[in-house]
Motif scaffolding. Structure first.
Motif, short mmCIF file in Angstrom:
data_model
loop_
_atom_site.label_atom_id
_atom_site.label_comp_id
_atom_site.label_asym_id
_atom_site.label_seq_id
_atom_site.Cartn_x
_atom_site.Cartn_y
_atom_site.Cartn_z
N LEU A 66 0.83 -1.21 0.00
CA LEU A 66 0.00 0.00 0.00
C LEU A 66 0.87 1.26 0.00
O LEU A 66 0.52 2.25 -0.66
CB LEU A 66 -0.95 -0.01 1.19
N GLU A 67 1.98 1.24 0.73
CA GLU A 67 2.89 2.39 0.72
C GLU A 67 3.46 2.62 -0.67
O GLU A 67 3.57 3.76 -1.13
CB GLU A 67 4.02 2.19 1.73
N GLN A 68 3.82 1.53 -1.36
CA GLN A 68 4.34 1.65 -2.72
C GLN A 68 3.29 2.22 -3.66
O GLN A 68 3.59 3.10 -4.49
CB GLN A 68 4.83 0.30 -3.23
N ARG A 69 2.07 1.75 -3.55
CA ARG A 69 0.99 2.27 -4.40
C ARG A 69 0.73 3.74 -4.12
O ARG A 69 0.53 4.54 -5.05
CB ARG A 69 -0.29 1.46 -4.19
N LEU A 70 0.73 4.11 -2.85
CA LEU A 70 0.51 5.51 -2.49
C LEU A 70 1.62 6.40 -3.04
O LEU A 70 1.36 7.46 -3.61
CB LEU A 70 0.41 5.66 -0.97
N ASN A 71 2.86 5.95 -2.90
CA ASN A 71 3.98 6.73 -3.42
C ASN A 71 3.90 6.85 -4.94
O ASN A 71 4.21 7.90 -5.50
CB ASN A 71 5.32 6.10 -3.00
N ALA A 72 3.47 5.78 -5.63
CA ALA A 72 3.32 5.84 -7.08
C ALA A 72 2.23 6.85 -7.47
O ALA A 72 2.40 7.62 -8.43
CB ALA A 72 2.98 4.46 -7.64
N LEU A 73 1.14 6.86 -6.73
CA LEU A 73 0.08 7.84 -7.01
C LEU A 73 0.56 9.27 -6.77
O LEU A 73 0.25 10.18 -7.54
CB LEU A 73 -1.15 7.54 -6.15
N ILE A 74 1.30 9.46 -5.70
CA ILE A 74 1.84 10.80 -5.41
C ILE A 74 2.80 11.23 -6.50
O ILE A 74 2.74 12.38 -6.99
CB ILE A 74 2.52 10.81 -4.02
N ASP A 75 3.68 10.33 -6.93
CA ASP A 75 4.62 10.65 -8.01
C ASP A 75 3.87 10.96 -9.30
O ASP A 75 4.22 11.89 -10.03
CB ASP A 75 5.60 9.49 -8.23
N HIS A 76 2.84 10.17 -9.60
CA HIS A 76 2.06 10.39 -10.82
C HIS A 76 1.36 11.75 -10.77
O HIS A 76 1.35 12.49 -11.75
CB HIS A 76 1.03 9.27 -10.99
#
Length: 91
Positions: A66-76
């Motif tokens: 979930l942390e990885q997905r959140l970071n990917a969304l923030i980067d996107h």
């Protein structure tokens, strides 16, 4: 090993001692006191400990995902240009 198994093994050890070494009341007292100590210590069985360790490991992995997905969304979101504001909304 759960507390009942531990008490049982302790009782077996006491039963193997010669009667001259321990009287029956002393054996009962030791067995009783060991049971009280185990209850006061809030011990759990090995099986329960391993089950909870497995749950914790799965939860930790899920949290990392979930942390990885959140970071990917923030980067996107940071890489996307800002949407132009709707001039009709200001009127």
């Amino acid at each position: 090993m759960n507390p009942k198994d531990l008490i049982g093994r302790f009782q077996q050890m006491l039963d193997q001692l010669p009667l001259a070494d321990f009287s029956q009341p002393a054996r009962q007292m030791l067995t009783s006191r060991l049971g009280q100590l185990l209850q006061e210590a809030n011990l759990v069985s090995r099986e329960e400990f391993e089950a909870q360790t497995e749950v914790l490991n799965r939860t930790r992995l899920r949290l990392e995902e979930l942390e990885q997905r959140l970071n990917a969304l923030i980067d996107h979101q940071a890489s996307c240009p800002a949407a132009p504001e709707d001039p009709a909304a200001e009127k």
